[in-house]
Design a protein around this motif. Structure first.
Motif, PDB file in Angstrom:
ATOM      1  N   VAL A 144       0.794  -1.150   0.036  1.00 41.44           N
ATOM      2  CA  VAL A 144      -0.125  -0.076  -0.038  1.00 41.44           C
ATOM      3  C   VAL A 144       0.810   1.216  -0.002  1.00 41.44           C
ATOM      4  O   VAL A 144       1.930   1.370   0.300  1.00 41.44           O
ATOM      5  CB  VAL A 144      -1.114  -0.149   1.183  1.00 41.44           C
ATOM      6  CG1 VAL A 144      -1.746  -1.047   1.241  1.00 41.44           C
ATOM      7  CG2 VAL A 144      -0.062  -0.008   2.457  1.00 41.44           C
ATOM      8  N   ASP A 145       0.182   2.384  -0.197  1.00 38.22           N
ATOM      9  CA  ASP A 145       1.091   3.704  -0.035  1.00 38.22           C
ATOM     10  C   ASP A 145       1.563   3.887   1.392  1.00 38.22           C
ATOM     11  O   ASP A 145       0.729   3.303   2.164  1.00 38.22           O
ATOM     12  CB  ASP A 145       0.419   4.779  -0.736  1.00 38.22           C
ATOM     13  CG  ASP A 145      -0.188   4.934  -2.063  1.00 38.22           C
ATOM     14  OD1 ASP A 145       0.701   4.287  -2.804  1.00 38.22           O
ATOM     15  OD2 ASP A 145      -1.189   5.483  -2.596  1.00 38.22           O
ATOM     16  N   ASN A 146       2.693   4.379   1.596  1.00 38.02           N
ATOM     17  CA  ASN A 146       3.290   4.428   2.718  1.00 38.02           C
ATOM     18  C   ASN A 146       3.436   2.973   3.442  1.00 38.02           C
ATOM     19  O   ASN A 146       3.448   2.687   4.844  1.00 38.02           O
ATOM     20  CB  ASN A 146       2.411   5.130   3.774  1.00 38.02           C
ATOM     21  CG  ASN A 146       2.214   6.550   3.106  1.00 38.02           C
ATOM     22  OD1 ASN A 146       1.119   7.090   2.777  1.00 38.02           O
ATOM     23  ND2 ASN A 146       3.563   7.383   2.813  1.00 38.02           N
ATOM     24  N   GLY A 147       3.605   1.956   2.717  1.00 38.53           N
ATOM     25  CA  GLY A 147       3.824   0.476   3.550  1.00 38.53           C
ATOM     26  C   GLY A 147       5.062   0.550   4.024  1.00 38.53           C
ATOM     27  O   GLY A 147       6.073   1.281   3.311  1.00 38.53           O
ATOM     28  N   GLU A 148       5.391  -0.273   4.802  1.00 38.59           N
ATOM     29  CA  GLU A 148       6.691  -0.570   5.564  1.00 38.59           C
ATOM     30  C   GLU A 148       7.401  -1.684   5.474  1.00 38.59           C
ATOM     31  O   GLU A 148       6.797  -2.809   5.165  1.00 38.59           O
ATOM     32  CB  GLU A 148       6.361  -0.257   6.966  1.00 38.59           C
ATOM     33  CG  GLU A 148       5.882   0.878   7.472  1.00 38.59           C
ATOM     34  CD  GLU A 148       5.497   1.132   9.024  1.00 38.59           C
ATOM     35  OE1 GLU A 148       5.406   2.355   9.243  1.00 38.59           O
ATOM     36  OE2 GLU A 148       5.600   0.027   9.652  1.00 38.59           O
ATOM     37  N   ILE A 149       8.872  -1.763   5.347  1.00 40.64           N
ATOM     38  CA  ILE A 149       9.910  -3.013   5.605  1.00 40.64           C
ATOM     39  C   ILE A 149      10.356  -2.954   7.148  1.00 40.64           C
ATOM     40  O   ILE A 149      10.571  -1.947   7.443  1.00 40.64           O
ATOM     41  CB  ILE A 149      10.745  -2.903   4.657  1.00 40.64           C
ATOM     42  CG1 ILE A 149      10.239  -2.898   3.257  1.00 40.64           C
ATOM     43  CG2 ILE A 149      11.898  -4.093   4.764  1.00 40.64           C
ATOM     44  CD1 ILE A 149      11.280  -2.728   2.148  1.00 40.64           C
ATOM     45  N   HIS A 150      10.052  -3.970   7.654  1.00 44.55           N
ATOM     46  CA  HIS A 150      10.916  -4.129   9.082  1.00 44.55           C
ATOM     47  C   HIS A 150      11.958  -5.340   8.782  1.00 44.55           C
ATOM     48  O   HIS A 150      11.672  -6.468   8.302  1.00 44.55           O
ATOM     49  CB  HIS A 150       9.807  -4.636  10.130  1.00 44.55           C
ATOM     50  CG  HIS A 150       8.966  -3.624  10.383  1.00 44.55           C
ATOM     51  ND1 HIS A 150       8.144  -3.584  11.721  1.00 44.55           N
ATOM     52  CD2 HIS A 150       8.535  -2.468   9.802  1.00 44.55           C
ATOM     53  CE1 HIS A 150       7.327  -2.455  11.663  1.00 44.55           C
ATOM     54  NE2 HIS A 150       7.406  -1.806  10.473  1.00 44.55           N
ATOM     55  N   PHE A 151      13.233  -4.855   9.169  1.00 44.17           N
ATOM     56  CA  PHE A 151      14.331  -5.676   8.800  1.00 44.17           C
ATOM     57  C   PHE A 151      15.138  -6.002  10.011  1.00 44.17           C
ATOM     58  O   PHE A 151      15.215  -5.079  10.817  1.00 44.17           O
ATOM     59  CB  PHE A 151      15.202  -4.877   7.770  1.00 44.17           C
ATOM     60  CG  PHE A 151      16.499  -5.462   7.331  1.00 44.17           C
ATOM     61  CD1 PHE A 151      16.489  -6.667   6.915  1.00 44.17           C
ATOM     62  CD2 PHE A 151      17.732  -4.884   7.555  1.00 44.17           C
ATOM     63  CE1 PHE A 151      17.781  -7.179   6.375  1.00 44.17           C
ATOM     64  CE2 PHE A 151      18.895  -5.200   7.084  1.00 44.17           C
ATOM     65  CZ  PHE A 151      18.866  -6.301   6.580  1.00 44.17           C
ATOM     66  N   LYS A 152      15.619  -7.279  10.319  1.00 45.28           N
ATOM     67  CA  LYS A 152      16.470  -7.847  11.354  1.00 45.28           C
ATOM     68  C   LYS A 152      17.613  -8.431  10.838  1.00 45.28           C
ATOM     69  O   LYS A 152      17.194  -9.448   9.842  1.00 45.28           O
ATOM     70  CB  LYS A 152      15.705  -8.491  12.243  1.00 45.28           C
ATOM     71  CG  LYS A 152      14.802  -7.628  13.298  1.00 45.28           C
ATOM     72  CD  LYS A 152      14.554  -8.523  14.448  1.00 45.28           C
ATOM     73  CE  LYS A 152      13.312  -9.653  14.366  1.00 45.28           C
ATOM     74  NZ  LYS A 152      13.148 -10.070  15.622  1.00 45.28           N
ATOM     75  N   THR A 153      18.859  -8.312  11.370  1.00 43.51           N
ATOM     76  CA  THR A 153      19.953  -9.112  10.850  1.00 43.51           C
ATOM     77  C   THR A 153      20.987  -9.093  12.002  1.00 43.51           C
ATOM     78  O   THR A 153      21.051  -8.168  13.230  1.00 43.51           O
ATOM     79  CB  THR A 153      20.563  -8.580   9.642  1.00 43.51           C
ATOM     80  OG1 THR A 153      21.637  -9.417   9.295  1.00 43.51           O
ATOM     81  CG2 THR A 153      21.013  -6.974   9.704  1.00 43.51           C
ATOM     82  N   ASP A 154      21.844 -10.061  11.998  1.00 45.92           N
ATOM     83  CA  ASP A 154      23.028 -10.029  12.972  1.00 45.92           C
ATOM     84  C   ASP A 154      24.288  -9.621  12.291  1.00 45.92           C
ATOM     85  O   ASP A 154      25.123  -9.430  12.796  1.00 45.92           O
ATOM     86  CB  ASP A 154      23.281 -11.575  13.393  1.00 45.92           C
ATOM     87  CG  ASP A 154      23.440 -12.445  12.548  1.00 45.92           C
ATOM     88  OD1 ASP A 154      22.643 -12.363  11.477  1.00 45.92           O
ATOM     89  OD2 ASP A 154      24.906 -12.999  12.370  1.00 45.92           O
ATOM     90  N   ASN A 155      24.238  -9.381  10.846  1.00 49.05           N
ATOM     91  CA  ASN A 155      25.150  -9.048  10.187  1.00 49.05           C
ATOM     92  C   ASN A 155      25.268  -7.518  10.027  1.00 49.05           C
ATOM     93  O   ASN A 155      24.584  -6.886   9.209  1.00 49.05           O
ATOM     94  CB  ASN A 155      24.868  -9.534   8.845  1.00 49.05           C
ATOM     95  CG  ASN A 155      26.450  -9.429   7.633  1.00 49.05           C
ATOM     96  OD1 ASN A 155      26.676  -8.660   7.393  1.00 49.05           O
ATOM     97  ND2 ASN A 155      26.938 -10.548   7.548  1.00 49.05           N
ATOM     98  N   GLN A 156      26.354  -7.003  10.560  1.00 46.53           N
ATOM     99  CA  GLN A 156      26.684  -5.591  10.453  1.00 46.53           C
ATOM    100  C   GLN A 156      26.672  -5.048   9.003  1.00 46.53           C
ATOM    101  O   GLN A 156      26.163  -3.802   8.767  1.00 46.53           O
ATOM    102  CB  GLN A 156      27.871  -5.209  11.436  1.00 46.53           C
ATOM    103  CG  GLN A 156      27.964  -3.680  11.508  1.00 46.53           C
ATOM    104  CD  GLN A 156      29.359  -3.236  12.421  1.00 46.53           C
ATOM    105  OE1 GLN A 156      29.844  -4.185  13.004  1.00 46.53           O
ATOM    106  NE2 GLN A 156      29.651  -1.930  12.202  1.00 46.53           N
ATOM    107  N   GLY A 157      27.625  -5.767   8.391  1.00 50.26           N
ATOM    108  CA  GLY A 157      27.791  -5.221   6.921  1.00 50.26           C
ATOM    109  C   GLY A 157      26.555  -5.071   6.211  1.00 50.26           C
ATOM    110  O   GLY A 157      26.271  -4.101   5.409  1.00 50.26           O
TER     111      GLY A 157
END
Length: 214
Positions: A144-157
């Motif tokens: 949708v417009d203004n939709g979101e991504i939520h992102f998690k990782t252990d990799n700093q790079g």
């Protein structure tokens, strides 16, 4: 980590069409009909064994969730969780996440979760990272417009690369944590990888970004 092949997994996935959606391309633009409600839809690309998406669906019954995983020997573990304790707001897709536009129409999805994606650290593999610009366009085409991504990782790079990629694409950085488990973030639901990495004392990175109406 080597993936243990389960030759019976594909057949098992086919035995539970009420949980693992068959022929999802026929439901494109009609996911509310599949769930039989008008709740918002969140998807996880690369759901693995399903601990995160199952936990999210259980904690938020007012939201529909879809876990997407192309490895049938992995997603069958997510199916086992649903068989043991079914949730009406959770479905699984055994598909390649690079083809999301085949299964979702514009405005079908409100949020995309990317958890512990393969970092593809070599420069020549940059285009395979799930936060590369072509993937960001892919998500935009179903959100949708203004939709979101939520992102998690252990990799700093990968996290640093992703923040640059998000910014260059024009996404709004709404939340950034450089050490999630030592922050005041509440109600965090962990993935299997997150439990393993954090138990070793590894830092977990997390961000929330939002597309902006053009």
């Amino acid at each position: 980590m080597r993936l243990r092949h389960k030759p019976w997994a594909k057949d098992k996935l086919l035995q539970y069409p009420q949980y693992v959606v068959q022929n999802p391309e026929t439901i494109k633009g009609k996911w509310n009909e599949e769930f039989q409600n008008d709740h918002p839809l969140h998807i996880e690309v690369g759901t693995g064994k399903g601990q995160f998406i199952y936990g999210m669906a259980k904690a938020n019954p007012e939201i529909n969730y879809i876990g997407i995983e192309m490895q049938d020997s992995v997603i069958v573990s997510a199916l086992d969780k649903i068989i043991e304790d079914p949730l009406p707001n959770l479905k699984l897709l055994n598909i390649d996440g690079t083809n999301l536009q085949e299964y979702f129409a514009k405005d079908d999805v409100e949020r995309v979760y990317l958890n512990f994606s393969d970092p593809w650290p070599k420069k020549r593999h940059e285009k395979r990272r799930l936060t590369y610009k072509t993937f960001l366009k892919l998500y935009e085409d179903i959100l949708v417009d203004n939709g979101e991504i939520h992102f998690k990782t252990d990799n700093q790079g990968l996290f640093e690369y992703s923040l640059r990629s998000f910014s260059e694409y024009g996404l709004l950085l709404k939340f950034v944590s450089l050490d999630l488990h030592n922050s005041d973030f509440e109600n965090n639901i962990m993935t299997e990888y997150e439990e393993k990495f954090s138990s070793r004392g590894q830092r977990i990175y997390r961000c929330e970004v939002q597309y902006q109406t053009k």
